[in-house]
Design a protein around this motif. Structure first.
Motif, mmCIF file in Angstrom:
data_model
loop_
_atom_site.group_PDB
_atom_site.id
_atom_site.type_symbol
_atom_site.label_atom_id
_atom_site.label_comp_id
_atom_site.label_asym_id
_atom_site.label_seq_id
_atom_site.Cartn_x
_atom_site.Cartn_y
_atom_site.Cartn_z
ATOM 1 N N GLY A 1 -25.250 6.635 -11.027
ATOM 2 C CA GLY A 1 -26.028 5.486 -11.466
ATOM 3 C C GLY A 1 -25.295 4.699 -12.538
ATOM 4 N N PRO A 2 -25.953 3.667 -13.044
ATOM 5 C CA PRO A 2 -25.329 2.843 -14.083
ATOM 6 C C PRO A 2 -25.571 3.434 -15.466
ATOM 7 C CG PRO A 2 -27.380 1.853 -13.342
ATOM 8 C CD PRO A 2 -27.251 3.156 -12.611
ATOM 9 N N ALA A 3 -24.640 3.214 -16.375
ATOM 10 C CA ALA A 3 -24.822 3.653 -17.756
ATOM 11 C C ALA A 3 -25.749 2.681 -18.455
ATOM 12 C CB ALA A 3 -23.479 3.714 -18.462
ATOM 13 N N SER A 4 -26.513 3.182 -19.423
ATOM 14 C CA SER A 4 -27.396 2.275 -20.139
ATOM 15 C C SER A 4 -26.535 1.369 -21.018
ATOM 16 C CB SER A 4 -28.398 3.059 -20.973
ATOM 17 O OG SER A 4 -27.850 3.347 -22.237
ATOM 18 N N PRO A 5 -26.878 0.080 -21.059
ATOM 19 C CA PRO A 5 -26.039 -0.885 -21.787
ATOM 20 C C PRO A 5 -25.893 -0.516 -23.259
ATOM 21 C CG PRO A 5 -27.842 -1.968 -20.600
ATOM 22 C CD PRO A 5 -28.076 -0.501 -20.488
ATOM 23 N N LYS A 6 -26.924 0.135 -23.802
ATOM 24 C CA LYS A 6 -26.891 0.509 -25.208
ATOM 25 C C LYS A 6 -25.779 1.537 -25.474
ATOM 26 C CE LYS A 6 -29.865 3.319 -27.075
ATOM 27 N NZ LYS A 6 -31.090 4.034 -27.244
ATOM 28 N N MET A 7 -25.639 2.453 -24.500
ATOM 29 C CA MET A 7 -24.692 3.555 -24.686
ATOM 30 C C MET A 7 -23.275 3.184 -24.254
ATOM 31 S SD MET A 7 -26.321 6.050 -25.971
ATOM 32 C CE MET A 7 -27.897 6.889 -26.136
ATOM 33 N N LEU A 8 -23.191 2.240 -23.330
ATOM 34 C CA LEU A 8 -21.905 1.974 -22.677
ATOM 35 C C LEU A 8 -20.726 1.810 -23.645
ATOM 36 C CD1 LEU A 8 -20.805 1.900 -19.876
ATOM 37 C CD2 LEU A 8 -21.185 -0.554 -19.800
ATOM 38 N N PRO A 9 -20.886 1.029 -24.722
ATOM 39 C CA PRO A 9 -19.729 0.855 -25.609
ATOM 40 C C PRO A 9 -19.269 2.157 -26.254
ATOM 41 C CG PRO A 9 -21.566 -0.577 -26.245
ATOM 42 C CD PRO A 9 -22.055 0.294 -25.145
ATOM 43 N N LYS A 10 -20.179 3.119 -26.373
ATOM 44 C CA LYS A 10 -19.799 4.380 -27.027
ATOM 45 C C LYS A 10 -19.085 5.327 -26.088
ATOM 46 C CE LYS A 10 -24.073 4.209 -29.729
ATOM 47 N NZ LYS A 10 -25.411 4.803 -29.752
ATOM 48 N N LEU A 11 -19.182 5.052 -24.786
ATOM 49 C CA LEU A 11 -18.694 6.023 -23.817
ATOM 50 C C LEU A 11 -17.197 5.853 -23.558
ATOM 51 C CD1 LEU A 11 -21.678 5.922 -21.313
ATOM 52 C CD2 LEU A 11 -21.192 7.657 -23.021
ATOM 53 N N THR A 12 -16.407 6.367 -24.475
ATOM 54 C CA THR A 12 -14.966 6.338 -24.242
ATOM 55 C C THR A 12 -14.572 7.661 -23.609
ATOM 56 O OG1 THR A 12 -14.735 7.157 -26.479
ATOM 57 C CG2 THR A 12 -14.384 4.806 -26.146
ATOM 58 N N ASP A 13 -13.587 7.617 -22.733
ATOM 59 C CA ASP A 13 -13.229 8.825 -21.996
ATOM 60 C C ASP A 13 -12.540 9.835 -22.916
ATOM 61 O OD1 ASP A 13 -13.152 10.520 -19.875
ATOM 62 O OD2 ASP A 13 -12.316 9.055 -18.493
ATOM 63 N N LEU A 14 -12.237 10.998 -22.372
ATOM 64 C CA LEU A 14 -11.697 12.097 -23.168
ATOM 65 C C LEU A 14 -10.420 11.705 -23.896
ATOM 66 C CD1 LEU A 14 -12.052 14.952 -20.536
ATOM 67 C CD2 LEU A 14 -13.618 14.361 -22.377
ATOM 68 N N ASN A 15 -10.281 12.211 -25.125
ATOM 69 C CA ASN A 15 -9.000 12.060 -25.796
ATOM 70 C C ASN A 15 -8.154 13.298 -25.513
ATOM 71 O OD1 ASN A 15 -9.780 14.114 -27.592
ATOM 72 N ND2 ASN A 15 -10.770 12.630 -28.955
ATOM 73 N N ALA A 16 -6.929 13.300 -26.011
ATOM 74 C CA ALA A 16 -5.988 14.363 -25.653
ATOM 75 C C ALA A 16 -6.505 15.728 -26.082
ATOM 76 C CB ALA A 16 -4.637 14.088 -26.295
ATOM 77 N N ARG A 17 -7.144 15.807 -27.254
ATOM 78 C CA ARG A 17 -7.639 17.098 -27.745
ATOM 79 C C ARG A 17 -8.715 17.636 -26.808
ATOM 80 N NH1 ARG A 17 -12.319 17.894 -30.543
ATOM 81 N NH2 ARG A 17 -12.483 15.679 -30.974
ATOM 82 N N GLU A 18 -9.641 16.747 -26.434
ATOM 83 C CA GLU A 18 -10.737 17.190 -25.574
ATOM 84 C C GLU A 18 -10.213 17.589 -24.195
ATOM 85 O OE1 GLU A 18 -14.198 14.392 -27.565
ATOM 86 O OE2 GLU A 18 -12.811 13.577 -26.104
ATOM 87 N N PHE A 19 -9.301 16.785 -23.696
ATOM 88 C CA PHE A 19 -8.703 17.080 -22.399
ATOM 89 C C PHE A 19 -8.030 18.448 -22.451
ATOM 90 C CE2 PHE A 19 -5.721 16.672 -18.910
ATOM 91 C CZ PHE A 19 -6.454 15.961 -17.970
ATOM 92 N N GLY A 20 -7.248 18.634 -23.528
ATOM 93 C CA GLY A 20 -6.488 19.867 -23.668
ATOM 94 C C GLY A 20 -7.359 21.108 -23.766
ATOM 95 N N MET A 21 -8.558 20.970 -24.340
ATOM 96 C CA MET A 21 -9.358 22.193 -24.479
ATOM 97 C C MET A 21 -10.145 22.503 -23.212
ATOM 98 S SD MET A 21 -12.141 20.830 -27.209
ATOM 99 C CE MET A 21 -13.568 19.887 -26.726
ATOM 100 N N LEU A 22 -10.319 21.521 -22.347
ATOM 101 C CA LEU A 22 -11.048 21.798 -21.104
ATOM 102 C C LEU A 22 -10.120 22.318 -20.005
ATOM 103 C CD1 LEU A 22 -13.549 18.786 -21.017
ATOM 104 C CD2 LEU A 22 -13.995 21.138 -21.695
ATOM 105 N N VAL A 23 -8.856 21.916 -20.063
ATOM 106 C CA VAL A 23 -7.938 22.315 -18.991
ATOM 107 C C VAL A 23 -7.824 23.838 -18.820
ATOM 108 C CG1 VAL A 23 -5.503 22.318 -18.320
ATOM 109 C CG2 VAL A 23 -6.638 20.181 -18.875
ATOM 110 N N PRO A 24 -7.608 24.602 -19.933
ATOM 111 C CA PRO A 24 -7.496 26.056 -19.718
ATOM 112 C C PRO A 24 -8.737 26.652 -19.065
ATOM 113 C CG PRO A 24 -7.195 25.478 -22.045
ATOM 114 C CD PRO A 24 -7.432 24.211 -21.335
ATOM 115 N N LEU A 25 -9.890 26.073 -19.361
ATOM 116 C CA LEU A 25 -11.122 26.591 -18.770
ATOM 117 C C LEU A 25 -11.157 26.322 -17.265
ATOM 118 C CD1 LEU A 25 -13.373 25.431 -21.699
ATOM 119 C CD2 LEU A 25 -13.054 27.790 -21.002
#
Lengths: 527, 665
Positions: free
Chosen positions: A438-462
């Motif tokens: 579905g669509p993101a709520s317009p209020k939240m949309l600006p806050k929704l930035t994708d993963l940064n390197a740290r977040e990406f890095g901690m999910l990969v091993p899992l």
């Protein structure tokens, strides 16, 4: 079968793993606050590396304790600093050391007050948790068991959400109530098992059936709360919702396992007759937990609460497998403990990531993430599907083994539990449908930035572990095989009792024999 | 060499999944597409190699990849079984799959999620290959769930559409109901045989009691009915049309939905021992064939008509299984894969040329503008309607003839009515889409164009297969197809059944007449007297709206299953918060009823004690409702006092008794 606790030669790896986080605590105390997270991360990474020898040096063929260390601590009563791991505890130790750096990474920016105290709490918690898994002396075990409570209590109570105090207290009291009975049980074992706190020696001893029953329920109180089993689960959603992400991850991934570990390490081998006799009750509660937890998850509007209830459901599979008393069931249960640690930990991290951005865990306020955060959505879907138990991913292997094991115990129970996997698909995919599509709520949309390197890095091993265990679980199963086999054989005497349950007399004779043997052993040990 | 070929079949698409999944964003769509269909093409070539080997040596052969799950006496290998049945499925999956992949490159051209689409499609191929190649039930189950997953991901491909998300979830959940049945069957099999390998289970099947065989097969059937969209678990398939059209062609027509049929045939040894299960398969198949066809009569979405038609045709395959015509079931599976993939893809071409218009009320007269699409769609229609000598005629006629000859007259009648309706609704669809007055909206009409060769060439190949594919099974019951599958799909204990030629020819004649009658009626209603359909709808509005709304089955399920299910969840949530939690909060104080008495005790006894410790007056003032955070002091105090007392007692008890004991010596 006599258990020889011969200390191993060479480097005391277990002590090293226990001490390293504490050294980190000291360093954190001394250093400037801004360095806390770096010190904590470095410490936990070093600890993880130091724990790897357990995996690589471990002798899969040896069912007993390995890496044993034993030193006299207190003369009278005899209390030892005794450590060791077998195929059941070793994977859990590694799970703990593996998750600790991830917990620190997930708190990197999420925690912005009292940094020092936060990371100290995490490191103390790490030591205490590992301690519970490696302690071979009951007093030492109990010290670690209780120590664990304090940092966890602080994590929820200080860095938690708005209702943190209530949640922290509820968590504390529930667990404390269980712990008290555990302590009583330990004392009873000390007196009845030959005046020793040596866990292995106490495992060898036999106890009268009546005493076994009392001890079983005392252990049950402590472990069932931790798992948590229905109906002792209500502290869990509150604790999870209020806890900071790292707290939730540790709680779900490791702390819950202490309960099932307790059943496996103490209840089953020490109290075989009582364990067999009360199996139907445990099985019933487990099936209720599976179905009830799933239902509850479905009704939640808070993402974290949903996952918390899914934990209740998933842990139901673990207790189910343990009390199936056969190799498949127990191996599946141990593997499922690891799997749940990976998958649910990862899901809580995912929730943390989104909460950091939108400051909302409401399902209705988070939507359209596939569009706004495609990488994040991919990870979330992978972990969600792992939670659902999709073949090729980790949980399937564990659940499958558990169900095969339980099926051998009772077909109806296994069938009901298998229906639980339908519900798992319902609540998880319903969640994914609402927050990913579905669509993101317009209020939240600006806050929704994708993963940064740290977040990406901690999910990969899992993710790697999700697929590794899913596709090639052999290394993990090999590790636990011998130790699980030993638990099963130790049970076999009682399993015979179970099969002849309709014939009353032989059991009486047999149990009296055991009681007799037990009292002899006890009096022999009395000086 | 043979082993390598077998392992390469699923490996090629898997490599494409990894490449496109991880690195797809680094190269152009063009390369992603080439990788996707190229890998499936290579799989097809390997399959041809395997096929050649199986032709010379039809004995089942196992190929081991690695040891997967084990524990106690359970041991499951990731291993493949190659026999004629698997080979037929492999040829269909990789062959038709390849054509659909090629077509998709054209169809999906310019889509934003192009690479994602092909990653999922290739992942689907891997799963489907595991499903048909697995040498045990668990590998089949990986594939079984894997195809469900890919179906889920691809139905929800247009993720910004809420309806797509809903349809995807529905598909997965309904499938999961079936999967649970499958899993339980697997456990039953393991409990009985101590093994999950086909080679063990199917050769030792005679050791089963009828009851056990029935239990196992009924559980397997639940799985099959979920995956193959049969009554009562069919509702997800029409909604699955939310996915891109090539997905409908590949997953929801040619391959995945036929997995249930494959599974029944693979396990026919077990089914042969369970007459109740076989009867169930036949009746459910027959009823579904008819039921879905009636809904197909009035639908206005070109893809939905085809979806109901798929449900109906799958019904024929199950009906065939139910009457013991396993070879005919697989034969119809193959021909259906040809003509239904053809129909879906050409419907896709129509939709493509009309800028995503799917409503047949806004089509008409297209045959002049898109002649190739029209020609292949017409071939598909003729094939499915059962007009000889096209593929559908032979396979459908064989099923119906088998049912009739073996005395299943009730199933024959269901199938015959279904065949008439099939012919009618397919020609209705053809007429409304391609003939008569154009009802296309003017702004769309200007841009109608024939599809590019990358789409039309696969269509033409499929059309060719839909024309000649039936000859694999000619003469009926004695064709090449039958001898190839003889060892793996002949019912246990089936005696050779001599049927005189005149009966067979008579049945063929009847089948042709039924098909022609359906065509004739459609021609009259939609070409000769186009207003007639509306008149009928007005004359019996109730019947019409009931059909249009698909018998309100979705609404029924919502009302009777989904809503109560959700309500129950909420009820339990309430129980959790208000009963269990209240009980917990009240442990220190007892339950609601005894709260007052306890409060009194607290005031006068515990408080008195606590006061000494220095808690002061404020404890007294807290009523139990406000206790949430205050409880800690109460609890902690009670716990600690209790702990002290308990420990004291234990120590006293044991030291006391043992002292007494030792003094006794």
């Amino acid at each position: 079968m006599t258990e020889m606790v011969v200390p191993s030669e060479g480097i005391p790896w277990l002590t090293l793993i226990l001490i390293l986080p504490l050294l980190g605590v000291v360093a954190t105390l001394l250093a400037h606050e801004s360095l806390s997270r770096h010190i904590a991360l470095a410490t936990s990474l070093i600890t993880f590396v130091a724990s790897l020898p357990l995996w690589f040096v471990f002798d899969n063929g040896n069912a007993g304790m390995q890496f044993v260390e034993k030193h006299q601590w207190i003369d009278s009563p005899a209390i030892h600093y005794a450590l060791g791991v077998d195929g059941i505890s070793m994977p859990l130790v590694l799970l703990t050391t593996f998750l600790a750096p991830l917990c620190i990474l997930v708190s990197w920016t999420a925690i912005d007050i009292r940094l020092k105290e936060f990371f100290i709490s995490l490191l103390v918690l790490e030591t205490a948790t590992i301690g519970v898994f490696v302690a071979l002396d009951f007093v030492l075990f109990y010290i670690f068991w209780e120590t664990m409570l304090i940092p966890m209590y602080l994590l929820i109570g200080v860095w938690g959400g708005p209702n943190r105090v209530y949640a922290a207290i509820k968590f504390f009291l529930y667990t404390l109530a269980g712990s008290i009975l555990l302590l009583v049980a330990i004392l009873v074992l000390y007196f009845e098992g030959g005046r020793t706190f040596d866990i292995l020696a106490l495992t060898q001893a036999s106890y009268a059936p009546g005493l076994q029953a009392l001890l079983f329920w005392a252990f049950f109180a402590a472990f069932a709360v931790k798992v948590p089993m229905f109906p002792f689960h209500t502290w869990l959603p509150d604790a999870h919702v209020q806890a900071p992400t790292a707290g939730s991850v540790i709680l779900a991934s490791v702390l819950l396992k202490l309960g099932t570990y307790g059943f496996l390490r103490f209840s089953l081998p020490m109290l075989p007759d009582a364990s067999v006799a009360y199996t139907p009750i445990i099985m019933t509660l487990s099936v209720i937990a599976i179905i009830y937890g799933a239902y509850m998850a479905l009704a939640q509007s808070d993402i974290k609460k949903l996952i918390a209830y899914s934990s209740v459901s998933h842990m139901g599979f673990v207790t189910l497998g343990i009390f199936a008393f056969n190799a498949q069931g127990i191996e599946g249960a141990v593997l499922q403990m690891i799997n749940h640690g990976i998958t649910t930990g990862a899901l809580f991290m995912c929730v943390g990531i989104i909460y950091e951005r939108t400051h909302s865990r409401e399902i209705s306020e988070n939507g359209g993430l596939a569009n706004a955060m495609p990488q994040y959505a991919t990870f979330l879907v992978i972990f969600a599907l792992s939670s659902v138990g999709l073949p090729g991913m980790n949980s399937f292997v564990g659940e499958f083994l558990v169900l095969v094991g339980v099926f051998a115990w009772d077909k109806l129970t296994a069938t009901l539990a298998a229906l639980g996997i339908i519900l798992a698909a319902v609540y998880i995919l319903y969640l994914v449908q609402r927050i990913v599509y579905g669509p993101a709520s317009p209020k939240m949309l600006p806050k929704l930035t994708d993963l940064n390197a740290r977040e990406f890095g901690m999910l990969v091993p899992l993710v790697v572990l999700v697929f590794w265990i899913g596709l090639y679980p052999k290394p993990f199963l090999d590790v636990m095989h011998a130790s699980v086999e030993r638990v099963v054989t130790a049970q076999s005497g009682s399993v015979i009792v179970q099969h002849d349950f309709s014939v009353n007399e032989p059991i009486l004779v047999m149990t009296e024999d055991i009681a007799h043997a037990g009292s002899i052993q006890a009096s022999e040990a009395t000086p | 060499m043979f082993d390598l070929l077998v392992l390469l079949i699923p490996l090629f698409p898997l490599l494409a999944v990894l490449a496109n999944g991880f690195y797809g964003s680094r190269y152009s769509h063009e390369w992603a597409g080439r990788l996707a269909f190229g890998s499936v093409g290579l799989s097809f070539l390997c399959t041809l190699g395997v096929f050649a080997s199986v032709l010379s040596n039809p004995e089942p052969r196992e190929v081991l990849a690695w040891s997967w799950i084990f524990g106690g006496d359970l041991s499951i290998n990731l291993a493949f079984l190659i026999d004629p049945l698997t080979t037929v499925m492999l040829l269909v999956v990789t062959g038709v799959g390849f054509l659909i992949h090629v077509y998709s490159v054209g169809y999906m051209h310019g889509e934003e999620g192009f690479t994602r689409f092909f990653t999922y499609m290739n992942l689907f191929m891997v799963s489907m290959l595991l499903l048909v190649m697995g040498s045990n039930y668990v590998v089949m189950f990986i594939g079984w769930e894997g195809v469900g997953l890919c179906s889920y991901l691809l139905i929800g491909y247009y993720y910004e559409k809420v309806s797509a998300g809903k349809a995807a979830t529905k598909a997965f959940v309904v499938n999961r109901i079936g999967d649970a049945g499958f899993l339980i069957a697997v456990f039953l099999i393991f409990a009985h045989f101590g093994s999950l390998d086909y080679s063990t289970v199917l050769t030792q099947a005679s050791s089963l009691s009828t009851e056990m065989a029935t239990a196992i097969t009924i559980c397997l059937l639940i799985g099959a009915f979920g995956k193959s969209a049969q009554l009562p678990l069919y509702t997800w398939l029409p909604d699955a049309m939310e996915g891109p059209t090539p997905v409908s062609a590949l997953i929801h027509a040619a391959t995945m939905v036929t997995a249930g049929v494959y599974m029944v045939v693979r396990n026919h040894v077990l089914f042969d021992m369970a007459p109740i299960a076989l009867t169930t398969v036949g009746i459910i198949g027959g009823l579904t064939a008819l039921f879905a066809a009636t809904i197909g009569l009035v639908q206005n979405d070109i893809k939905r008509v085809l979806a109901y038609s798929t449900v109906s045709q799958l019904g024929y395959m199950f009906l065939a299984c139910g009457v013991g015509a396993y070879t005919a079931a697989i034969f119809h599976l193959v021909t259906h894969a040809f003509f239904k993939a053809l129909l879906f893809l050409s419907a896709g071409a129509v939709i493509h040329s009309l800028h995503h218009e799917q409503d047949i009320r806004k089509m008409g007269g297209l045959y002049k503008k898109i002649p190739i699409t029209h020609a292949v769609f017409l071939i598909g229609t003729l094939a499915i309607a059962g007009i000889p000598p096209l593929a559908g005629f032979w396979s459908k006629d064989e099923i119906m003839a088998h049912a009739f000859v073996h005395g299943y007259y009730h199933l024959y009648i269901l199938a015959a009515i279904g065949a008439f309706l099939t012919s009618f609704y397919m020609f209705r669809l053809t007429y409304l889409t391609f003939y008569g007055q154009s009802r296309v909206e003017p702004h769309v009409a200007k841009h109608i164009h024939e599809s590019p060769p990358i789409m039309t060439v696969p269509l033409m190949i499929l059309a060719g297969l839909a024309v000649v594919g039936g000859f694999l099974g000619v003469p009926p019951e004695h064709g090449w197809f039958h001898s190839f599958l003889h060892d793996v799909a002949t019912p246990v204990g089936a005696a050779p059944h001599a049927v005189d030629m005149s009966t067979l020819l008579g049945l063929m004649g009847a089948a042709v007449s039924i098909a022609l009658a359906g065509w004739g009626l459609a021609h009259y209603m939609y070409s000769v007297r186009p207003q007639m359909a509306n008149e009928w709808a007005e004359k019996s509005p109730q019947a019409y709206t009931t059909l249009l709304n698909k018998y309100y089955v979705d609404e029924f399920y919502d009302r009777v299953i989904v809503e109560p299910f959700k309500k129950l969840g909420m009820l339990w949530d309430w129980v959790d918060r208000h009963i269990i939690d209240r009980f917990v909060n009240g442990i220190g104080k007892g339950t609601d009823i005894s709260a007052e008495a306890i409060t009194w005790t607290e005031k006068h006894v515990i408080y008195a004690g606590l006061n000494v410790v220095g808690y002061g007056n404020h404890l007294l003032a807290w009523s139990w409702r406000k206790l949430q955070s205050g409880m800690v002091h109460h609890y902690a105090a009670i716990l600690i006092i209790g702990l002290a007392v308990l420990i004291h007692l234990v120590v006293l008890w044991f030291t006391g008794s043992s002292i007494a004991g030792s003094s006794g010596y």
